[in-house]
Motif scaffolding. Sequence first.
Motif, PDB file in Angstrom:
ATOM      1  N   THR A 118       0.853  -1.179   0.000  1.00 52.99           N
ATOM      2  CA  THR A 118       0.000   0.000   0.000  1.00 52.99           C
ATOM      3  C   THR A 118       0.893   1.234   0.000  1.00 52.99           C
ATOM      4  OG1 THR A 118      -0.143   0.060   2.421  1.00 52.99           O
ATOM      5  CG2 THR A 118      -1.876  -1.133   1.245  1.00 52.99           C
ATOM      6  N   VAL A 119       0.449   2.267  -0.706  1.00 52.66           N
ATOM      7  CA  VAL A 119       1.172   3.530  -0.732  1.00 52.66           C
ATOM      8  C   VAL A 119       0.152   4.654  -0.791  1.00 52.66           C
ATOM      9  CG1 VAL A 119       1.422   3.410  -3.239  1.00 52.66           C
ATOM     10  CG2 VAL A 119       2.929   4.886  -1.935  1.00 52.66           C
ATOM     11  N   GLU A 120       0.395   5.708  -0.057  1.00 51.31           N
ATOM     12  CA  GLU A 120      -0.505   6.851  -0.075  1.00 51.31           C
ATOM     13  C   GLU A 120      -0.098   7.791  -1.202  1.00 51.31           C
ATOM     14  OE1 GLU A 120      -2.366  10.297   2.887  1.00 51.31           O
ATOM     15  OE2 GLU A 120      -0.829   8.900   3.608  1.00 51.31           O
ATOM     16  N   VAL A 121      -1.016   8.086  -2.102  1.00 47.42           N
ATOM     17  CA  VAL A 121      -0.738   8.986  -3.216  1.00 47.42           C
ATOM     18  C   VAL A 121      -1.466  10.296  -3.010  1.00 47.42           C
ATOM     19  CG1 VAL A 121      -0.300   7.123  -4.854  1.00 47.42           C
ATOM     20  CG2 VAL A 121      -2.614   8.025  -4.624  1.00 47.42           C
ATOM     21  N   ILE A 122      -0.962  11.330  -3.664  1.00 48.94           N
ATOM     22  CA  ILE A 122      -1.560  12.651  -3.571  1.00 48.94           C
ATOM     23  C   ILE A 122      -1.799  13.186  -4.980  1.00 48.94           C
ATOM     24  CG2 ILE A 122      -0.500  13.156  -1.337  1.00 48.94           C
ATOM     25  CD1 ILE A 122       1.590  14.826  -2.788  1.00 48.94           C
ATOM     26  N   GLU A 123      -2.519  14.294  -5.052  1.00 44.85           N
ATOM     27  CA  GLU A 123      -2.797  14.902  -6.351  1.00 44.85           C
ATOM     28  C   GLU A 123      -1.497  15.182  -7.101  1.00 44.85           C
ATOM     29  OE1 GLU A 123      -5.118  18.758  -8.281  1.00 44.85           O
ATOM     30  OE2 GLU A 123      -4.744  18.646  -6.127  1.00 44.85           O
ATOM     31  N   LYS A 124      -1.504  14.888  -8.399  1.00 43.71           N
ATOM     32  CA  LYS A 124      -0.395  15.077  -9.329  1.00 43.71           C
ATOM     33  C   LYS A 124       0.662  13.985  -9.251  1.00 43.71           C
ATOM     34  CE  LYS A 124      -0.886  20.073  -9.837  1.00 43.71           C
ATOM     35  NZ  LYS A 124      -0.210  21.390  -9.824  1.00 43.71           N
ATOM     36  N   ASP A 125       0.520  13.002  -8.361  1.00 40.13           N
ATOM     37  CA  ASP A 125       1.382  11.827  -8.459  1.00 40.13           C
ATOM     38  C   ASP A 125       1.102  11.132  -9.781  1.00 40.13           C
ATOM     39  OD1 ASP A 125       2.478  12.239  -5.994  1.00 40.13           O
ATOM     40  OD2 ASP A 125       1.461  10.583  -4.991  1.00 40.13           O
ATOM     41  N   THR A 126       2.131  10.498 -10.325  1.00 42.20           N
ATOM     42  CA  THR A 126       1.968   9.721 -11.552  1.00 42.20           C
ATOM     43  C   THR A 126       2.288   8.266 -11.254  1.00 42.20           C
ATOM     44  OG1 THR A 126       2.567  11.602 -12.943  1.00 42.20           O
ATOM     45  CG2 THR A 126       2.710   9.422 -13.944  1.00 42.20           C
ATOM     46  N   VAL A 127       1.372   7.378 -11.608  1.00 43.48           N
ATOM     47  CA  VAL A 127       1.551   5.942 -11.423  1.00 43.48           C
ATOM     48  C   VAL A 127       1.886   5.325 -12.771  1.00 43.48           C
ATOM     49  CG1 VAL A 127       0.505   3.791 -10.642  1.00 43.48           C
ATOM     50  CG2 VAL A 127      -0.113   5.948  -9.522  1.00 43.48           C
ATOM     51  N   VAL A 128       3.048   4.689 -12.852  1.00 43.93           N
ATOM     52  CA  VAL A 128       3.500   4.047 -14.081  1.00 43.93           C
ATOM     53  C   VAL A 128       3.434   2.538 -13.867  1.00 43.93           C
ATOM     54  CG1 VAL A 128       5.394   3.770 -15.732  1.00 43.93           C
ATOM     55  CG2 VAL A 128       5.087   5.961 -14.552  1.00 43.93           C
ATOM     56  N   MET A 129       2.664   1.855 -14.681  1.00 43.46           N
ATOM     57  CA  MET A 129       2.512   0.408 -14.567  1.00 43.46           C
ATOM     58  C   MET A 129       2.847  -0.232 -15.897  1.00 43.46           C
ATOM     59  SD  MET A 129      -0.935  -1.841 -13.715  1.00 43.46           S
ATOM     60  CE  MET A 129      -0.962  -1.522 -11.953  1.00 43.46           C
ATOM     61  N   GLY A 130       3.489  -1.404 -15.877  1.00 45.40           N
ATOM     62  CA  GLY A 130       3.786  -2.077 -17.130  1.00 45.40           C
ATOM     63  C   GLY A 130       4.338  -3.468 -16.917  1.00 45.40           C
ATOM     64  N   SER A 131       4.565  -4.139 -18.019  1.00 43.28           N
ATOM     65  CA  SER A 131       5.197  -5.453 -17.995  1.00 43.28           C
ATOM     66  C   SER A 131       6.707  -5.283 -17.876  1.00 43.28           C
ATOM     67  CB  SER A 131       4.850  -6.228 -19.272  1.00 43.28           C
ATOM     68  OG  SER A 131       5.479  -5.605 -20.379  1.00 43.28           O
ATOM     69  N   ASP A 132       7.414  -6.398 -17.745  1.00 44.89           N
ATOM     70  CA  ASP A 132       8.879  -6.318 -17.693  1.00 44.89           C
ATOM     71  C   ASP A 132       9.444  -5.786 -19.005  1.00 44.89           C
ATOM     72  OD1 ASP A 132       8.155  -8.696 -19.090  1.00 44.89           O
ATOM     73  OD2 ASP A 132      10.106  -9.587 -18.663  1.00 44.89           O
ATOM     74  N   GLY A 133       8.652  -5.859 -20.074  1.00 43.66           N
ATOM     75  CA  GLY A 133       9.097  -5.304 -21.342  1.00 43.66           C
ATOM     76  C   GLY A 133       9.368  -3.817 -21.262  1.00 43.66           C
ATOM     77  N   LEU A 134       8.662  -3.125 -20.372  1.00 50.39           N
ATOM     78  CA  LEU A 134       8.948  -1.715 -20.130  1.00 50.39           C
ATOM     79  C   LEU A 134      10.161  -1.552 -19.225  1.00 50.39           C
ATOM     80  CD1 LEU A 134       8.346   1.326 -20.124  1.00 50.39           C
ATOM     81  CD2 LEU A 134       6.707   0.889 -18.275  1.00 50.39           C
ATOM     82  N   PHE A 135      10.101  -2.143 -18.048  1.00 52.37           N
ATOM     83  CA  PHE A 135      11.108  -1.861 -17.027  1.00 52.37           C
ATOM     84  C   PHE A 135      12.462  -2.502 -17.308  1.00 52.37           C
ATOM     85  CE2 PHE A 135       6.962  -1.437 -14.863  1.00 52.37           C
ATOM     86  CZ  PHE A 135       7.043  -0.089 -14.563  1.00 52.37           C
TER      87      PHE A 135
END
Length: 251
Positions: free
Chosen positions: A210-227
């Motif tokens: 769990t992580v607390e996010v705030i306005e204007k945070d950007t969440v980047v999600m992807g497969s290992d092909g990205l990272f």
Amino acid sequence: MAVPMLRASAPPGHLGALFHSNVKKPFHVQRLPCSPTELNPVLQAQTDETRSESRLSLSAGTHLIPHPNKVDKGGEDAFLVSGFNGGVIAVADGVSGWAEQNVDPSLFSKELMAHALSFLEDEEVNYNPRILLKEAHAATSSVGSATVVVAMLERDGILRIANVGDCGLRVVRGGQIIFSTSPQEHYFDCPYQLSSEPVGQTYQDAVVSTVEVIEKDTVVMGSDGLFDNVFDHEIVSTLAEHGDILEAGIG
């Protein structure tokens, strides 16, 4: 022949594109032209200005750049984006090793995401990403396996994450990554994976965060092909250079 655990590799050139948004307005899910095989949602935490209290939701963009050898079938990955509650995003990466057994690796990941979407409002799931994986996995009948990450945003700003394998998620704030998931591997190039075979991993093997996010945070999600192909500092610099969700593409 059944293959209980398969290697999964992401050859150079299999990149995900990045998107983010700095627009301040009520929640919306921005859908690009997409198909069930696209992946890598990148979402922005935003304040819902239609409410009297400060509540957060996600504004989403998705994109896929498959490896050249997989372009014809649209890649082997799938994703979901939902506006339920504060927003739900997930990526499933079909394990490419199944192709050696004449199995389309994309079928399992697509069906897994389809079931995950259908179970979002289930009472037993109760907005718990690990239980969502449990229900979706149990309902999936396709042969294959996939690595997967799910994130669910509560309206109070708590982002709940469950991941199995090497799909990943980053939270970027003020030009810095403040949270990162960690990959799970049996050994190099063989990640944990949900599978049609009984000896694979289950929802109980998911790492829950769990992580607390705030306005204007950007969440980047992807497969290992990205990272595997784009370093974290490159993700941060790309986000810093672009102010519109449709502009920040990598590839």
